[in-house]
Design a protein around this motif. Structure first.
Motif, PDB file in Angstrom:
ATOM      1  N   VAL A  98       0.837  -1.202   0.000  1.00  0.00           N
ATOM      2  CA  VAL A  98       0.000   0.000   0.000  1.00  0.00           C
ATOM      3  C   VAL A  98       0.868   1.246   0.000  1.00  0.00           C
ATOM      4  N   ALA A  99       0.352   2.288  -0.620  1.00  0.00           N
ATOM      5  CA  ALA A  99       0.983   3.604  -0.580  1.00  0.00           C
ATOM      6  C   ALA A  99       0.185   4.499   0.359  1.00  0.00           C
ATOM      7  N   ILE A 100       0.855   5.062   1.352  1.00  0.00           N
ATOM      8  CA  ILE A 100       0.251   6.046   2.246  1.00  0.00           C
ATOM      9  C   ILE A 100       0.651   7.428   1.734  1.00  0.00           C
ATOM     10  N   ALA A 101      -0.324   8.179   1.255  1.00  0.00           N
ATOM     11  CA  ALA A 101      -0.033   9.512   0.723  1.00  0.00           C
ATOM     12  C   ALA A 101       0.136  10.494   1.874  1.00  0.00           C
ATOM     13  N   LEU A 102       1.186  11.294   1.804  1.00  0.00           N
ATOM     14  CA  LEU A 102       1.417  12.360   2.776  1.00  0.00           C
ATOM     15  C   LEU A 102       1.397  13.701   2.040  1.00  0.00           C
ATOM     16  N   GLY A 103       1.560  14.754   2.786  1.00  0.00           N
ATOM     17  CA  GLY A 103       1.645  16.069   2.178  1.00  0.00           C
ATOM     18  C   GLY A 103       0.379  16.450   1.444  1.00  0.00           C
ATOM     19  N   LYS A 104       0.556  17.170   0.361  1.00  0.00           N
ATOM     20  CA  LYS A 104      -0.605  17.697  -0.351  1.00  0.00           C
ATOM     21  C   LYS A 104      -1.377  16.615  -1.091  1.00  0.00           C
ATOM     22  N   GLN A 105      -0.739  15.514  -1.443  1.00  0.00           N
ATOM     23  CA  GLN A 105      -1.523  14.415  -1.993  1.00  0.00           C
ATOM     24  C   GLN A 105      -2.415  13.830  -0.909  1.00  0.00           C
ATOM     25  N   GLY A 106      -1.865  13.678   0.275  1.00  0.00           N
ATOM     26  CA  GLY A 106      -2.654  13.132   1.371  1.00  0.00           C
ATOM     27  C   GLY A 106      -3.841  14.002   1.727  1.00  0.00           C
ATOM     28  N   SER A 107      -3.695  15.315   1.608  1.00  0.00           N
ATOM     29  CA  SER A 107      -4.791  16.221   1.964  1.00  0.00           C
ATOM     30  C   SER A 107      -5.700  16.542   0.785  1.00  0.00           C
ATOM     31  N   GLY A 108      -5.421  15.974  -0.381  1.00  0.00           N
ATOM     32  CA  GLY A 108      -6.249  16.262  -1.547  1.00  0.00           C
ATOM     33  C   GLY A 108      -6.014  17.631  -2.125  1.00  0.00           C
ATOM     34  N   GLU A 109      -4.816  18.205  -1.908  1.00  0.00           N
ATOM     35  CA  GLU A 109      -4.518  19.579  -2.339  1.00  0.00           C
ATOM     36  C   GLU A 109      -3.267  19.636  -3.207  1.00  0.00           C
ATOM     37  N   LEU A 110      -3.071  18.617  -4.027  1.00  0.00           N
ATOM     38  CA  LEU A 110      -1.836  18.538  -4.795  1.00  0.00           C
ATOM     39  C   LEU A 110      -1.675  19.767  -5.682  1.00  0.00           C
ATOM     40  N   ASN A 111      -0.436  20.275  -5.779  1.00  0.00           N
ATOM     41  CA  ASN A 111      -0.236  21.437  -6.646  1.00  0.00           C
ATOM     42  C   ASN A 111       0.095  20.997  -8.066  1.00  0.00           C
ATOM     43  N   TYR A 112       0.238  21.969  -8.938  1.00  0.00           N
ATOM     44  CA  TYR A 112       0.254  21.671 -10.357  1.00  0.00           C
ATOM     45  C   TYR A 112       1.440  20.813 -10.778  1.00  0.00           C
ATOM     46  N   SER A 113       2.615  21.093 -10.235  1.00  0.00           N
ATOM     47  CA  SER A 113       3.798  20.320 -10.638  1.00  0.00           C
ATOM     48  C   SER A 113       4.503  19.800  -9.386  1.00  0.00           C
ATOM     49  N   SER A 114       3.766  19.027  -8.626  1.00  0.00           N
ATOM     50  CA  SER A 114       4.232  18.616  -7.313  1.00  0.00           C
ATOM     51  C   SER A 114       4.919  17.257  -7.349  1.00  0.00           C
ATOM     52  N   ASP A 115       5.851  17.063  -6.407  1.00  0.00           N
ATOM     53  CA  ASP A 115       6.251  15.710  -6.044  1.00  0.00           C
ATOM     54  C   ASP A 115       5.082  15.041  -5.331  1.00  0.00           C
ATOM     55  N   ILE A 116       5.127  13.728  -5.254  1.00  0.00           N
ATOM     56  CA  ILE A 116       4.298  13.047  -4.274  1.00  0.00           C
ATOM     57  C   ILE A 116       5.243  12.407  -3.272  1.00  0.00           C
ATOM     58  N   PRO A 176       4.848   9.548  -0.952  1.00  0.00           N
ATOM     59  CA  PRO A 176       4.190   8.408  -0.323  1.00  0.00           C
ATOM     60  C   PRO A 176       5.140   7.633   0.591  1.00  0.00           C
ATOM     61  N   ILE A 177       4.559   6.919   1.518  1.00  0.00           N
ATOM     62  CA  ILE A 177       5.276   5.887   2.257  1.00  0.00           C
ATOM     63  C   ILE A 177       4.759   4.561   1.735  1.00  0.00           C
ATOM     64  N   LEU A 178       5.658   3.710   1.264  1.00  0.00           N
ATOM     65  CA  LEU A 178       5.280   2.410   0.718  1.00  0.00           C
ATOM     66  C   LEU A 178       5.462   1.357   1.811  1.00  0.00           C
ATOM     67  N   LEU A 179       4.360   0.676   2.142  1.00  0.00           N
ATOM     68  CA  LEU A 179       4.365  -0.333   3.193  1.00  0.00           C
ATOM     69  C   LEU A 179       3.961  -1.677   2.609  1.00  0.00           C
ATOM     70  N   PHE A 180       4.433  -2.740   3.238  1.00  0.00           N
ATOM     71  CA  PHE A 180       3.994  -4.062   2.791  1.00  0.00           C
ATOM     72  C   PHE A 180       3.853  -4.993   3.986  1.00  0.00           C
ATOM     73  N   ASP A 181       3.002  -5.982   3.802  1.00  0.00           N
ATOM     74  CA  ASP A 181       2.794  -7.023   4.807  1.00  0.00           C
ATOM     75  C   ASP A 181       3.458  -8.295   4.294  1.00  0.00           C
ATOM     76  N   PRO A 182       4.557  -8.737   4.900  1.00  0.00           N
ATOM     77  CA  PRO A 182       5.261  -9.924   4.393  1.00  0.00           C
ATOM     78  C   PRO A 182       4.387 -11.174   4.344  1.00  0.00           C
ATOM     79  N   ARG A 183       3.312 -11.176   5.159  1.00  0.00           N
ATOM     80  CA  ARG A 183       2.462 -12.372   5.223  1.00  0.00           C
ATOM     81  C   ARG A 183       1.517 -12.482   4.037  1.00  0.00           C
TER      82      ARG A 183
END
Length: 891
Positions: A120-138, A140-147
């Motif tokens: 799963v990708a956990i969006a932070l910053g302006k992607q997380g808040s739904g306020e992404l700017n026009y030429s923004s980085d994203i 994310p924190i990428l997490l996984f469950d080994p199971r």
């Protein structure tokens, strides 16, 4: 996005985009059908159509990039035509979510047929808040469950997760003929300096529950699951919710956020005041201060008021006003300012699709942005923003009252220093102060940093290459177990700061050693650190003593630590100008000889506990090459030959007896391993034993009788040349004397002068053919370099039987006194030796040293500047070439 666009507004937007935005102009010409569809059907239809087309394209890379073109063009024109800020940011965020999710699914499906679970990708910053700017980085924190993560049969889950993460980044960030999709920044993941690109979910939970920093709490105000296994992401966010939203007031965290804001003002001082060059994101009264205003109140009150836990800044301001925490008028003013500043931020980024936040400093660039925004000129843009920026700044100033004991403002220090990119310097300092680097996370580390920071930045900024010095210092800090001791050491010994800056600027080898073991700096505290190492006997006695309870392995580690400190001290002496490079080279050789003596003796003793001793026999070690000649560089390996005395038919007297040949060969192998295999304390020396009789085909250790017979009957000319620098360095006095007698007899044996010269000339030609110089500053292999000098000396030694001494400086002087070599040869040889020793530290790859280090190299070699050194270098090479050709009768 259902807002309708009036035809006249769209027409004006297209005209302004064509005139003032190279990026949009190119897109319109490349994809005219998008403009037609936007005008005919509206933005919602355009975005839906682009998404549908992307969904049917099986080439994920192409599909996402073409959809991004549609989104970039459609949203920009709608924005310029008057669409609301909220509608624009929601459309940009929706695309980012969709692209990230598709990239995750594609990365997993390319590897397995299993459903895309466990990642799963956990969006932070302006992607997380739904306020992404026009030429923004994203971010994310990428997490996984080994199971539950799908992976291949012979693959560990963590390996699979990292490969999936890399593929996700490539799918989004890699530039193709169709451009890119999104820039991806994974540095906000927990403990980013120590964790893989995708983090096991249990490890992430443990981090946020136990060791996360206050700024990470603030970051998770705007966190949400945005791609991949959404259920997994939501479960993770539920689990760490108590970390973000604490019922007890945490004013320590609030101080962290306020301090961060003050440091941002400090670091970005040049863009603080409204006007050309103003930073709409980080300037006083800018976007970041509005966001921090909301987040500070959310952190204080959100633990008890769930209604405040909304990620979007505008929603948060409204919720704070509704709860009576923020004055409604202030909330409205801040909200309006946020829309205005973010809208201008979009205009800045539309020009060239760059993630910029700063108004152009020049009038032409400022006018261009203003006219893209539909304003008359740059002055009109400044006038529109100025009252809002001032109002935001005043409200944030009232919220953020400075506290006593705050860390020093560094802007004046940074401004006065010689850094090329001051913004990058400020960002680096901000990262240390915030604890983004693992080794500065503790309060003690950050407090120690503050105490030394002004002097440290001033010293690094005044280095010959400030940016390089800063980068290497950052690498050093990042690799430490903890930075506390380093900062406290520098505070206690301010003189070390300047020495450290010089080392980081000029000596990549020493900088790398420091990054592995910062305690090497401790060795520079004592004034004796700038003196030559003591004689070999003193070093040997000191290192062999050990401590009560020391075992063999402890001795090996102790010697490695001691050698590392001595070698670092010698390198530092050279860099700071405390010693002549030749004296440093002799110091390196004494250190190596003492280490060899201690390690070989201890290894022999350890070996004897199992196999006993051989009556009348012992191991002797012969040093050749630079080690034999007594002048090493920091990078030198050790050329060794192992011999043994006594009867080769004898047998040892231990509980596991061995015949003499087997005994001494195994002992030699043990000694080689003890000298060359890295331990927990690090490496020691690389060894080269190819000069032994019969080379790699022969036994590692041979009897002295066999050695004498081989040299008399079978050795090649090049092997006799090698013997001119041979020197017994281990064994009893009697054994060393017997080996030295063999060397002396061999070298004084009469030979055919013409055949000798022909052999030596052929060998030099073979070296030139098979091992050409790495460049014009390869002082060893270049024509007229050290190899030519050494061949000249060795040929004269073997032919004339004069100057037979392993120390080549001594040999040259004897040859010159005998009239056999140009008297200036010694000066030329010394220059090349100084250059070799110095360049091995400053430019290890034999390339031209960096411009900032050229003066240092020249001065250490005895010249005022780099051109003067090059002139002298050319003259020395010419003299050596002339002498080589004369002595070898090459015409």
């Amino acid at each position: 996005m259902t807002e309708q666009i009036e035809a006249s507004a769209l027409s004006s937007a297209i005209e302004r985009a064509e005139t003032f935005s190279p990026f949009l102009r190119q897109l319109m010409r490349r994809r005219p059908e998008l403009v037609e569809k936007l005008a005919r059907d509206g933005l919602a239809a355009l975005l839906a159509s682009a998404a549908a087309d992307a969904g049917t394209d099986t080439d994920t890379m192409r599909a996402l990039r073409r959809e991004r073109q549609a989104v970039s063009l459609g949203v920009a024109l709608a924005d310029l035509a008057g669409a609301s800020f909220e509608a624009v940011t929601q459309a940009l965020t929706a695309f980012a979510d969709r692209a990230l999710d598709r990239a995750i699914r594609a990365a997993i499906s390319e590897r397995t047929d299993a459903p895309p679970t466990g990642f799963v990708a956990i969006a932070l910053g302006k992607q997380g808040s739904g306020e992404l700017n026009y030429s923004s980085d994203i971010d994310p924190i990428l997490l996984f469950d080994p199971r539950t993560l799908p992976h291949r049969s012979r693959e560990e889950p963590v390996e699979a997760a990292v490969r999936i993460a890399r593929r996700v980044v490539a799918l989004l960030q890699e530039r193709t003929a169709d451009g890119y999709v999104l820039r991806v920044d994974l540095r906000l993941r927990p403990a980013a300096e120590a964790t893989p690109l995708a983090v096991p979910i249990d490890l992430a939970i443990a981090h946020y529950e136990a060791s996360a920093l206050p700024w990470e709490r603030a970051a998770f105000i705007r966190a949400r699951a945005s791609g991949g296994d959404i259920a997994l992401g939501n479960a993770f966010l539920d689990h760490i919710r108590p970390f973000v939203w604490r019922r007890a007031l945490d004013f320590g965290a609030i101080r962290e956020i306020r301090a961060l804001s003050r440091r941002i003002r400090d670091y970005h001082a040049q863009g603080q005041r409204i006007g050309p060059g103003y930073d709409v994101k980080r300037g006083r009264g800018g976007i970041r201060e509005i966001e921090f205003f909301a987040q500070i109140h959310q952190l204080i009150h959100g633990g008890r008021l769930p209604s405040l836990r909304t990620p979007a800044t505008l929603d948060a301001l409204s919720a704070l006003a509704e709860a009576g925490i923020v004055d409604r008028t202030d909330a409205t003013l801040l909200g309006n300012a946020y829309r205005a500043l973010r809208t201008i931020e979009h205009r800045l980024q539309m020009v060239d699709d760059q993630q910029t936040h700063r108004l152009p400093p020049d009038a032409q660039g400022l006018d261009n942005v203003a006219r893209l925004a539909g304003l008359a000129d740059g002055q009109a843009l400044i006038a529109a923003l100025e009252p809002q920026v001032e109002s935001v700044g005043q409200r944030y100033d009232a919220l953020d009252q400075p506290e006593s004991g705050e860390g020093p403002a560094l802007d004046s220090v940074v401004q006065q220093a010689g850094f090329g990119d001051r913004e990058a310097v400020r960002a680096r300092i901000e990262g240390w102060r915030e604890g983004r680097t693992r080794t500065t996370r503790s309060a003690a580390a950050r407090a120690a940093l503050e105490a030394v920071l002004p002097a440290l930045i001033a010293a690094l900024g005044n280095a010959p290459d400030p940016d390089l010095a800063l980068n290497r210092f950052d690498d050093l800090v990042a690799r430490l177990p903890s930075a506390v001791n380093l900062f406290r050491l520098l505070e206690a010994r301010p003189a070390l700061i300047g020495q450290l800056a010089a080392i980081l600027s000029h000596a990549p080898t020493l900088a790398a050693a420091l990054s592995r073991r910062a305690s090497l700096l401790d060795g520079l505290i004592d004034i004796s650190a700038l003196e030559p190492p003591p004689p070999v006997v003193e070093l040997t006695e000191a290192w062999a003593k050990g401590e009560r309870g020391d075992d063999y392995q402890a001795l090996l580690d102790r010697v490695r630590i001691a050698v590392g400190e001595r070698r670092f001290q010698l390198g530092a002496q050279l860099i700071i100008g405390a010693a002549d490079p030749i004296d440093v080279g002799r110091g390196y050789a004494r250190v190596a000889e003492a280490a060899l003596d201690v390690v070989a003796a201890a290894t022999a003793t350890e070996f004897e506990t199992i196999h006993g001793r051989i009556y009348g026999g012992e191991l002797v070690i012969l040093a050749l090459g630079r080690m034999g000649g007594g002048v090493l560089t920091d990078a030198s390996d050790l050329d060794l030959i192992y011999l043994f005395t006594g009867d080769f038919l004898a047998e040892s007297d231990g509980r596991k007896p061995l015949g003499a040949t087997t005994y001494f060969n195994r002992l030699a192998q043990r000694v080689s391993a003890a000298l060359s295999v890295p331990t927990a304390a690090g490496p020691l020396y690389e060894l080269d034993t190819r000069l032994r009789p019969s080379g790699n085909q022969g036994l590692l250790a041979v009897s002295t009788d066999s050695f004498a017979r081989y040299q008399a009957e079978s050795a090649w000319t090049w092997e006799h040349m090698a013997l001119t620098r041979a020197r017994p360095v281990f064994g009893s006095d009697e054994a060393r004397a017997s080996v030295q007698a063999i060397i002396d007899r061999t070298l004084r044996r009469q030979s055919d002068p013409e055949g000798l010269a022909a052999d030596v000339a052929k060998m030099r030609n073979d070296i030139a053919t098979h091992k050409p110089p790495a460049g014009p500053l390869d002082v060893k292999l270049i024509d007229g370099g050290l190899v030519d000098a050494e061949f000249t000396i060795h040929l004269l030694q073997l032919r004339e039987k004069v100057g037979l001494h392993p120390d080549l400086t001594h040999a040259i002087n004897v040859l010159a006194t005998a009239g056999l070599i140009d008297p200036d040869f010694a000066k030329a040889f010394a220059l090349l030796t100084r250059m070799l020793v110095t360049l091995r530290l400053v430019a290890p790859q034999s390339t031209e040293p960096p411009l900032a280090s050229q003066a240092l190299v020249a001065q250490r070699c005895g010249y005022d500047d780099w051109p003067a050194l090059l002139d002298a270098y050319g003259e020395a090479r010419a003299l050596i070439t002339r002498e080589w050709r004369r002595v070898a009768s090459l015409g």
